[in-house]
Design a protein around this motif. Structure first.
Motif, PDB file in Angstrom:
ATOM      1  N   MET A   1      14.567  18.663 -71.071  1.00  0.00           N
ATOM      2  CA  MET A   1      15.281  18.783 -69.823  1.00  0.00           C
ATOM      3  C   MET A   1      15.474  17.296 -69.074  1.00  0.00           C
ATOM      4  N   LEU A   2      16.634  17.003 -68.483  1.00  0.00           N
ATOM      5  CA  LEU A   2      16.848  15.905 -67.842  1.00  0.00           C
ATOM      6  C   LEU A   2      16.182  15.616 -66.749  1.00  0.00           C
ATOM      7  N   LYS A   3      15.468  14.461 -66.416  1.00  0.00           N
ATOM      8  CA  LYS A   3      14.644  14.211 -65.586  1.00  0.00           C
ATOM      9  C   LYS A   3      15.073  12.730 -64.806  1.00  0.00           C
ATOM     10  N   THR A   4      15.487  11.755 -65.471  1.00  0.00           N
ATOM     11  CA  THR A   4      15.797  10.544 -65.020  1.00  0.00           C
ATOM     12  C   THR A   4      17.367  10.045 -65.348  1.00  0.00           C
ATOM     13  N   VAL A   5      17.898   9.629 -64.510  1.00  0.00           N
ATOM     14  CA  VAL A   5      19.131   8.701 -64.805  1.00  0.00           C
ATOM     15  C   VAL A   5      19.137   7.336 -64.408  1.00  0.00           C
ATOM     16  N   ILE A   6      19.556   6.580 -65.426  1.00  0.00           N
ATOM     17  CA  ILE A   6      19.309   5.089 -65.418  1.00  0.00           C
ATOM     18  C   ILE A   6      20.814   4.599 -65.230  1.00  0.00           C
ATOM     19  N   ILE A   7      21.233   3.970 -64.213  1.00  0.00           N
ATOM     20  CA  ILE A   7      22.734   3.489 -64.155  1.00  0.00           C
ATOM     21  C   ILE A   7      22.649   1.758 -64.190  1.00  0.00           C
ATOM     22  N   ALA A   8      23.238   1.007 -65.279  1.00  0.00           N
ATOM     23  CA  ALA A   8      22.986  -0.173 -65.596  1.00  0.00           C
ATOM     24  C   ALA A   8      24.282  -0.751 -65.088  1.00  0.00           C
ATOM     25  N   ASP A   9      24.323  -2.159 -65.055  1.00  0.00           N
ATOM     26  CA  ASP A   9      25.633  -2.684 -65.129  1.00  0.00           C
ATOM     27  C   ASP A   9      26.080  -3.414 -66.403  1.00  0.00           C
ATOM     28  N   ASP A  10      25.210  -3.350 -67.373  1.00  0.00           N
ATOM     29  CA  ASP A  10      25.581  -3.551 -68.633  1.00  0.00           C
ATOM     30  C   ASP A  10      24.873  -2.906 -69.671  1.00  0.00           C
ATOM     31  N   LEU A  11      25.315  -2.511 -71.161  1.00  0.00           N
ATOM     32  CA  LEU A  11      24.907  -1.899 -72.013  1.00  0.00           C
ATOM     33  C   LEU A  11      23.323  -2.448 -72.547  1.00  0.00           C
ATOM     34  N   THR A  12      23.115  -3.807 -72.330  1.00  0.00           N
ATOM     35  CA  THR A  12      22.044  -4.166 -72.895  1.00  0.00           C
ATOM     36  C   THR A  12      20.801  -3.827 -72.061  1.00  0.00           C
ATOM     37  N   GLY A  13      21.299  -3.882 -70.760  1.00  0.00           N
ATOM     38  CA  GLY A  13      20.290  -3.668 -69.751  1.00  0.00           C
ATOM     39  C   GLY A  13      19.829  -2.005 -69.833  1.00  0.00           C
ATOM     40  N   ALA A  14      21.143  -1.130 -69.926  1.00  0.00           N
ATOM     41  CA  ALA A  14      20.594   0.313 -70.008  1.00  0.00           C
ATOM     42  C   ALA A  14      19.823   0.400 -71.131  1.00  0.00           C
ATOM     43  N   ASN A  15      20.019  -0.087 -72.317  1.00  0.00           N
ATOM     44  CA  ASN A  15      19.277   0.015 -73.363  1.00  0.00           C
ATOM     45  C   ASN A  15      17.544  -0.340 -73.292  1.00  0.00           C
ATOM     46  N   ASP A  16      17.642  -1.614 -72.625  1.00  0.00           N
ATOM     47  CA  ASP A  16      16.116  -2.245 -72.370  1.00  0.00           C
ATOM     48  C   ASP A  16      15.534  -1.413 -71.411  1.00  0.00           C
ATOM     49  N   THR A  17      16.095  -0.881 -70.290  1.00  0.00           N
ATOM     50  CA  THR A  17      15.276   0.192 -69.287  1.00  0.00           C
ATOM     51  C   THR A  17      14.823   1.220 -70.305  1.00  0.00           C
ATOM     52  N   GLY A  18      15.765   1.652 -70.740  1.00  0.00           N
ATOM     53  CA  GLY A  18      15.454   3.073 -71.610  1.00  0.00           C
ATOM     54  C   GLY A  18      14.479   2.970 -72.609  1.00  0.00           C
ATOM     55  N   ALA A  19      14.252   1.900 -73.296  1.00  0.00           N
ATOM     56  CA  ALA A  19      13.435   1.636 -74.293  1.00  0.00           C
ATOM     57  C   ALA A  19      12.094   1.408 -73.650  1.00  0.00           C
ATOM     58  N   ILE A  20      12.123   0.853 -72.265  1.00  0.00           N
ATOM     59  CA  ILE A  20      10.600   1.150 -71.532  1.00  0.00           C
ATOM     60  C   ILE A  20      10.121   2.633 -71.327  1.00  0.00           C
ATOM     61  N   LEU A  21      11.003   3.306 -70.747  1.00  0.00           N
ATOM     62  CA  LEU A  21      10.424   4.907 -70.799  1.00  0.00           C
ATOM     63  C   LEU A  21      10.161   5.431 -71.961  1.00  0.00           C
ATOM     64  N   ALA A  22      11.075   5.174 -73.055  1.00  0.00           N
ATOM     65  CA  ALA A  22      10.617   5.732 -74.405  1.00  0.00           C
ATOM     66  C   ALA A  22       9.369   5.400 -74.865  1.00  0.00           C
ATOM     67  N   GLN A  23       8.624   4.301 -74.649  1.00  0.00           N
ATOM     68  CA  GLN A  23       7.465   3.799 -74.877  1.00  0.00           C
ATOM     69  C   GLN A  23       6.267   4.782 -74.272  1.00  0.00           C
ATOM     70  N   ASP A  24       6.814   5.509 -73.327  1.00  0.00           N
ATOM     71  CA  ASP A  24       5.962   6.450 -72.385  1.00  0.00           C
ATOM     72  C   ASP A  24       6.196   7.973 -73.105  1.00  0.00           C
ATOM     73  N   GLY A  25       6.993   7.915 -74.210  1.00  0.00           N
ATOM     74  CA  GLY A  25       6.946   9.238 -74.781  1.00  0.00           C
ATOM     75  C   GLY A  25       8.318  10.187 -74.353  1.00  0.00           C
ATOM     76  N   MET A  26       9.188   9.541 -73.683  1.00  0.00           N
ATOM     77  CA  MET A  26      10.202  10.436 -73.195  1.00  0.00           C
ATOM     78  C   MET A  26      11.337  10.154 -74.093  1.00  0.00           C
ATOM     79  N   LYS A  27      12.124  11.368 -74.275  1.00  0.00           N
ATOM     80  CA  LYS A  27      13.321  11.247 -75.013  1.00  0.00           C
ATOM     81  C   LYS A  27      14.468  10.710 -74.337  1.00  0.00           C
TER      82      LYS A  27
END
Length: 431
Positions: A1-27
């Protein structure tokens, strides 16, 4: 179930922030085409790149607005506006856009620090590896040159909203002071810039902001977003690991206490402290073992990390001179009785919880050895070194054949080592 939305100004930034949350077990998923959003229904976090860093401010504003409006039920979501770690791009225009799109009651919390990448904010100055931002290469950036090191100044020049500021000395006082500061600044400002030097500072800011009960959007390079997500969506709700981590800790060193308390500050563990003095009394030992086991079993459903330890505070350390007079045991005999009891507790918890336990962490060589004796293990299939003297293995033989296990010496590592080992073990058992 969607909980968080990250809006970044470039793709690498979007992926980088997403990876930090992925380390906490989030999909976590990154959307490349907004028309494909339905492919991400089962994700906890969605990242979107607006590719707006080099655009005109008005264009960037519209891009962020359109990205946020992809989500109908905005009130149920936590939004993050990911910004560049050196504040390049249309920071102010994009903050204005996300505030206005999410509603007039939204406050923007700007935490520009990214400690793991050498970015820290002290005295409203953003430092990159100790160098003021304006003295780094970004001052010469061809599309978004930075001429100031002051975070508030950069935001004020680009945004139409008033900007408040909370200094590091207030942050260091902890979440309660931060909460009160945020509430006070929010009376007159739509944007609040907050200093942070360490990950712990950012965690305290996250707790204070959530405790304020204000509706806010995170404006940061990623670390603050992850910290808020951990507070809002407790770890046990999002971890996808195939089982819980059970930690049996027999060491009573200062370092062990630091490691346990750091785990508590970074994760959401169940920590049960044994009353070790009772392990020395043959009439009380079994009762205390059962108390600890039963407490863990009764409470485990709300936690993914279960910790049984002999010490949390310095006062928990036994006075062996007094014990020798009372129980006639020397220090080695006391240690043997205590480690045997901790190993027994770990064994019984696994026996009761069965497949709910996906991996075991033991600290203290004697605890590890006693535990393996109790489960009748033949040995270890040694797999990897997590850090020096903290080893990832799989148990060979016995009643828990094949169980993932990390063994660590009691005086090994630094305060972050227990978190490192638990994270490593979760990664192994989830894969």
């Amino acid at each position: 179930m969607l909980k968080t939305v990250i809006i970044a100004d470039d793709l690498t930034g979007a992926n980088d922030t997403g990876a930090i949350l992925a380390q906490d077990g989030m999909k976590v998923g990154t959307i490349l085409k907004t028309s494909d959003k339905d492919h991400f229904k089962d994700f906890d976090v969605l990242c979107i790149s607006t590719n707006s860093r080099g655009m005109l401010p008005a264009e960037a504003y519209e891009k962020v607005k359109n990205a946020a409006n992809l989500f109908e039920n905005k009130e149920a979501l936590f939004f993050s506006k990911r910004i560049d770690s050196t504040l390049r791009g249309n920071v102010g225009a994009e903050i204005d856009s996300i505030i206005e799109t999410l509603g007039n009651d939204t406050i923007a919390i700007v935490v520009a620090s990214f400690p793991n990448s050498g970015r820290v904010s002290i005295g409203d100055l953003l430092l990159v590896n100790g160098v003021p931002l304006q003295n780094t290469e970004v001052a010469k950036d061809p599309t978004s040159p930075i001429k100031s090191s002051r975070v508030t100044e950069i935001v004020k020049k680009q945004s139409k909203y008033s900007v408040g500021y909370i200094s590091l000395d207030q942050v260091l006082k902890g979440e309660k002071v931060i909460k009160n500061e945020v509430l006070e600044k929010a009376k007159d400002n739509k944007i609040i810039v907050i200093d942070a030097q360490t990950l712990n500072d950012i965690d305290e800011i996250a707790k204070g902001c959530v405790e304020s009960k204000l509706k806010f959007v995170a404006i940061d390079p990623g670390t603050f977003t992850a910290a808020v997500a951990r507070v809002l969506f407790k770890r046990e709700e999002v971890v996808k690991a195939a089982g819980k981590i059970l930690c049996g800790i027999g060491s009573a060193s200062n370092l062990t206490r630091e490691q346990v308390n750091f785990l508590k500050s970074q994760r959401n563990p169940l920590i049960v402290k044994a009353n070790t003095i009772e392990f020395l009394n043959k009439d009380l030992k079994e009762k205390e073992i059962n108390r600890v086991v039963n407490e863990v079993v009764e409470k485990e459903s709300n936690y993914n990390i279960l910790v049984v330890t002999t010490t949390i505070d310095e006062k928990d350390v036994l006075d062996f001179s007094e014990i020798k007079n009372t129980y006639k045991f020397d220090k080695k005999e006391c240690a043997n009785l205590i480690t045997d009891a901790i190993a027994t507790i770990v064994h019984r918890i696994i026996d009761k919880l069965g497949n709910k336990i996906g991996g075991v962490y033991t600290s203290g060589g004697d605890v590890s050895e006693d535990f393996c004796t109790k489960i009748e293990a033949a040995g270890f299939d040694v797999k990897d070194e997590v850090i020096p003297l903290a080893i990832y293995n799989k148990v060979i033989g016995g009643v828990f054949d094949g169980m993932p296990m990390v063994t660590k010496g009691g005086l090994v590592g630094n305060k972050e080592t227990l978190v490192t080992c638990v994270d490593y073990l979760e990664t192994k058992i989830s894969s």
